[in-house]
Design an enzyme around this catalytic site. Structure first.
Site, PDB file in Angstrom:
ATOM      1  N   LYS A  74       0.801  -1.224   0.000  1.00 40.66           N
ATOM      2  CA  LYS A  74       0.000   0.000   0.000  1.00 40.66           C
ATOM      3  C   LYS A  74       0.834   1.275   0.000  1.00 40.66           C
ATOM      4  O   LYS A  74       0.406   2.302  -0.551  1.00 40.66           O
ATOM      5  CB  LYS A  74      -0.965   0.004   1.184  1.00 40.66           C
ATOM      6  CG  LYS A  74      -2.070  -1.032   1.074  1.00 40.66           C
ATOM      7  CD  LYS A  74      -3.024  -0.957   2.246  1.00 40.66           C
ATOM      8  CE  LYS A  74      -4.116  -2.005   2.122  1.00 40.66           C
ATOM      9  NZ  LYS A  74      -5.085  -1.919   3.229  1.00 40.66           N
ATOM     10  N   ASP A 110      -9.718   2.781   1.985  1.00 36.41           N
ATOM     11  CA  ASP A 110      -9.659   2.125   3.291  1.00 36.41           C
ATOM     12  C   ASP A 110     -10.172   3.021   4.405  1.00 36.41           C
ATOM     13  O   ASP A 110     -10.815   2.557   5.353  1.00 36.41           O
ATOM     14  CB  ASP A 110      -8.221   1.710   3.616  1.00 36.41           C
ATOM     15  CG  ASP A 110      -7.810   0.422   2.945  1.00 36.41           C
ATOM     16  OD1 ASP A 110      -8.695  -0.376   2.586  1.00 36.41           O
ATOM     17  OD2 ASP A 110      -6.595   0.201   2.776  1.00 36.41           O
TER      18      ASP A 110
END
Length: 289
Positions: A74, A110
Site C-alpha cells: 500500500k 480504506d
C-alpha cells in the site's frame, strides 16, 4: 447486459482466499456489467513488494481498468503512480489504482471503509483515547478515520518506531489531536487508560496466526476493532467478545472499501447493503460484522 468490459484485480501477498473478487463480481452482475476480477498473489508468483511497479506496468499494458492494492504494497506502490487523489496523498498509502487516459491514479478507500464499518458495528462508541497497533498502509487509513471521528488522543505502536512517527506527522498535519508513537512493548501500559484498541497489523490473519497484544491487557471496558476479515473472528476479536468488550471485526471495512473501489473502477455506485449481505453469506455469518 452492458457490453463495456471491466478487467480489474488485486495485488498483495497471501490473498488466495480474498473475498474481493466475488464481492465485486456479484455487484457487477446485479448491475448488468461484464466484469472480471483477478487475484495477483505475490506469494504465489515468488515476487516481493518492490515488484508492484512492474506488475502495474503489465496490468496497464494488458488493459486492466484498475487494481486494488493490499499488504504489503500500500505504501510501496505510491512511487510508481502518475497521480494521487487527495485522500491518498494525505495518507501516503494507496489501496486502489485506476488507469485513466494513460495515467495511473492512486486512491485510498480504506479510510472510508474503516470509518463506515466502525460506525455500523459500534454506532455509539466514544473514540476518546485509542491505541492503534500497526503503522503501515492500513494503520494510516485507520488513524485518519479515528481522528475525523473525534479521537482526542492517539497512541500508535509499531515495531518500526520511525514508521509510527511518520504516521503521526501525517495525521497531525491534518487533524488536531494528541499523538504518541511507541514500540509494542509499551502498548500494555497505554492500553490500561485507553478507551479503544484497533489492530491494523497482519497478526491474526490467515498465514499470520496469533494475537498482536497479550490478551491479559484486554479489559471489558475497552472497545476493540480489527481490520482483518480472514478469518472474520480473529483470536483478538473472539477473546475481546468473551471478555464483554464491544467489538468491530474487519467485515465492515472490507465491504465499504470494496463498494468505494467499485465506483472508482466503473463510475457506478455499488449497493453497499447488497454487498454487505453477500459478505455475510460468504463469511458464513448472520450477525452484523
Amino acid at each position: 447486459m452492458n457490453d463495456e468490459r471491466h478487467l480489474v484485480g488485486l495485488i498483495g501477498s497471501g490473498i488466495g482466499t480474498s473475498m474481493s473478487p466475488v464481492l465485486h463480481e456479484r455487484e457487477a452482475d446485479r448491475q448488468g456489467l461484464r466484469y472480471l476480477y483477478k487475484i495477483i498473489d505475490l506469494e504465489v508468483l515468488g515476487l516481493a513488494a518492490g515488484d508492484v511497479g512492474e506488475l502495474l506496468s503489465h496490468a496497464r499494458q494488458l488493459g486492466f481498468r484498475g487494481l486494488n492494492i493490499t499488504h504489503p504494497c500500500k505504501q510501496e506502490v505510491v512511487k510508481y503512480l502518475d497521480e494521487l487523489a487527495p485522500e491518498a496523498a494525505e495518507l501516503g498509502a494507496v489501496n486502489t489504482v485506476v488507469f485513466r487516459h494513460g495515467r495511473a491514479v492512486g486512491h485510498n478507500t480504506d479510510r472510508y471503509g474503516f470509518a463506515q464499518g466502525l460506525a455500523r458495528a459500534l454506532p455509539a462508541v466514544a473514540p476518546g483515547h485509542v491505541v492503534l497497533l500497526g503503522a503501515g498502509g492500513a494503520g494510516l487509513a485507520v488513524a485518519s478515520a479515528l481522528a475525523a471521528a473525534g479521537t482526542r488522543r492517539l497512541t500508535v505502536a509499531d515495531l518500526d518506531l520511525d514508521r509510527a512517527q511518520r504516521l503521526l506527522r501525517s495525521i497531525t498535519a491534518h487533524h488536531d489531536l494528541t499523538v504518541e508513537a511507541i514500540t509494542p512493548e509499551a502498548a500494555p501500559d497505554r492500553l490500561a487508560a485507553a478507551d479503544g484498541l484497533v489492530n491494523a497489523t497482519p497478526i491474526g490473519m490467515e498465514g499470520h496466526p496469533g494475537v498482536p497484544i497479550d490478551l491479559v491487557h484486554v479489559r471489558p471496558e475497552l472497545w476493540v476493532a480489527d481490520v482483518i476479515y480472514r478469518p472474520l473472528e480473529t483470536e483478538l476479536i473472539r477473546a475481546a467478545r468473551q471478555r464483554g468488550c464491544r467489538v468491530a471485526d474487519g467485515g465492515g471495512m472490507v465491504v465499504y472499501q470494496a463498494a468505494a473501489s467499485f465506483r472508482l473502477f466503473t463510475g457506478r455506485a455499488g449497493d453497499e447493503e447488497a454487498m454487505y449481505r453477500d459478505f455475510l453469506e460468504l463469511a458464513g455469518g448472520d450477525r452484523d460484522a
